[in-house]
Design a protein around this motif. Structure first.
Motif, short mmCIF file in Angstrom:
data_model
loop_
_atom_site.label_atom_id
_atom_site.label_comp_id
_atom_site.label_asym_id
_atom_site.label_seq_id
_atom_site.Cartn_x
_atom_site.Cartn_y
_atom_site.Cartn_z
N GLY A 57 -11.76 2.52 5.45
CA GLY A 57 -10.88 1.80 6.37
C GLY A 57 -10.87 2.31 7.79
O GLY A 57 -10.16 1.76 8.64
N GLY B 266 -5.27 -4.67 -0.37
CA GLY B 266 -6.68 -4.37 -0.66
C GLY B 266 -6.90 -3.99 -2.11
O GLY B 266 -7.89 -4.41 -2.73
N GLY C 108 -1.45 -2.91 3.97
CA GLY C 108 -2.84 -3.33 3.79
C GLY C 108 -3.50 -2.70 2.59
O GLY C 108 -4.29 -3.34 1.89
N LEU D 243 -6.32 -2.51 4.60
CA LEU D 243 -6.99 -3.48 3.74
C LEU D 243 -8.37 -2.97 3.31
O LEU D 243 -8.74 -3.03 2.12
CB LEU D 243 -7.13 -4.81 4.47
N LEU D 244 -9.12 -2.45 4.27
CA LEU D 244 -10.46 -1.94 3.96
C LEU D 244 -10.40 -0.66 3.14
O LEU D 244 -11.28 -0.39 2.32
CB LEU D 244 -11.25 -1.72 5.25
N ASN D 245 -9.36 0.14 3.35
CA ASN D 245 -9.19 1.33 2.51
C ASN D 245 -8.92 0.93 1.07
O ASN D 245 -9.42 1.55 0.14
CB ASN D 245 -8.03 2.18 3.04
N GLY D 246 -8.11 -0.12 0.90
CA GLY D 246 -7.82 -0.59 -0.44
C GLY D 246 -9.04 -1.19 -1.12
O GLY D 246 -9.26 -0.99 -2.32
N LEU D 247 -9.85 -1.92 -0.37
CA LEU D 247 -11.03 -2.58 -0.93
C LEU D 247 -12.21 -1.63 -1.13
O LEU D 247 -12.84 -1.61 -2.18
CB LEU D 247 -11.47 -3.73 -0.01
N GLY E 110 -6.87 -7.11 -4.02
CA GLY E 110 -8.11 -7.84 -3.81
C GLY E 110 -9.27 -7.25 -4.56
O GLY E 110 -10.19 -7.97 -4.99
N LEU E 111 -9.23 -5.94 -4.77
CA LEU E 111 -10.30 -5.26 -5.50
C LEU E 111 -10.42 -5.80 -6.93
O LEU E 111 -11.52 -5.90 -7.47
CB LEU E 111 -10.02 -3.76 -5.54
N ASN F 112 -2.56 6.75 3.60
CA ASN F 112 -3.34 5.78 2.81
C ASN F 112 -3.90 6.44 1.56
O ASN F 112 -3.87 5.85 0.46
CB ASN F 112 -4.49 5.21 3.65
N ARG G 88 -3.24 5.51 -2.41
CA ARG G 88 -4.31 5.24 -3.37
C ARG G 88 -4.26 6.20 -4.55
O ARG G 88 -4.45 5.81 -5.70
CB ARG G 88 -5.68 5.37 -2.69
#
Length: 256
Positions: free
Chosen positions: A151, A88, A84, A143-147, A91-92, A180, A184
């Motif tokens: 997350g 993410g 995810g 996903l939310l951590n990436g965006l 997606g960013l 995560n 990152r």
């Protein structure tokens, strides 16, 4: 940065570390929120500092004797969250500013609803959820951590509703968020976005994070799961409200 600013930054790190070791999450949430409020350093820099210190906190908290973990819970959450994060981060770069603002607003509303459900449903589930639920919650977390580097809420909500020991929940969250953050951090370094101020701030806060984590591991506070759940509720409300306020301002500004 003046001595006063450095002390304010370390005070923020102290509070964030205490919350992280009690609940298993919220280090980034509290540190990012307090730094933004006090306007100490740029949010881009503090996001990278959070990644460094989250990994360090996990090593200090879970080091020593074998930590309480349930592999049947940890592995699906960990693997799906790492996938995810990658999605993410992609997606960013793919979403525009307006789409990101609306996504933040939606996320803030969902977090508030989830926090209310967590305290309304005061008793955990009688049986452990199926494996697909852990894969989905882990993927959403990553996903939310990436965006957004936020997350925690989907996974925190899911785990605190399970019939699991408090230590297992906390250790699972710390492990997943550390993995995560390491992912990152690796992407930031690969993109050449790491600079000396971030490194010095991380090194400055590192001894404090390690000291607090080791002390809390040796002398854990005697809190009931119910008390921790209410603390989690308060932190989730804080996270949701901050996202709503920030994104709503952006949406209104773009509509004007």
């Amino acid at each position: 940065m003046s001595v006063q600013v450095h002390l304010m930054f370390l005070g923020c790190v102290l509070l964030a570390t205490l919350a992280q070791n009690l609940t298993g999450f919220a280090f980034g949430l509290i540190l990012l929120g307090m730094v933004a409020t006090l306007n100490i350093i740029s949010l881009a820099d503090v996001a990278v500092v959070i990644s460094f210190l989250t990994v360090a906190n996990a090593l200090a908290t879970l080091g020593g004797p074998k930590p309480a973990l349930d592999r049947s819970v940890l592995m699906p959450v960990l693997l799906s969250s790492l996938l995810g994060v990658s999605v993410g981060m992609w997606g960013l770069g793919a979403l525009d500013e307006a789409q990101m603002a609306w996504l933040r607003l939606l996320l803030g509303c969902v977090i508030i609803i989830a926090s209310l459900l967590l305290v309304v449903q005061s008793k955990p589930r009688e049986r452990l959820s199926g494996q697909p639920a852990f894969w989905v919650s882990g993927a959403l977390c990553g996903l939310l951590n990436g965006l957004f580097s936020s997350g925690g809420p989907p996974l925190v909500y899911h785990l605190y509703r399970q019939p699991l020991a408090y230590e297992v929940i906390r250790n699972t969250l710390i492990t997943v968020f550390a993995a995560n953050s390491a992912t990152r951090l690796g992407l930031v370094i690969a993109q050449g976005q790491l600079h000396m101020q971030v490194i010095w701030l991380s090194l400055e806060a590192l001894p404090l994070v390690l000291l607090v984590s080791v002390l809390m591991r040796r002398y854990p506070p005697r809190l009931s799961l119910r008390t921790v759940r209410w603390l989690v509720f308060a932190l989730l409300v804080l996270a949701g409200a901050s996202l709503i306020v920030e994104s709503l301002g952006q949406v209104l500004a773009m509509a004007a």
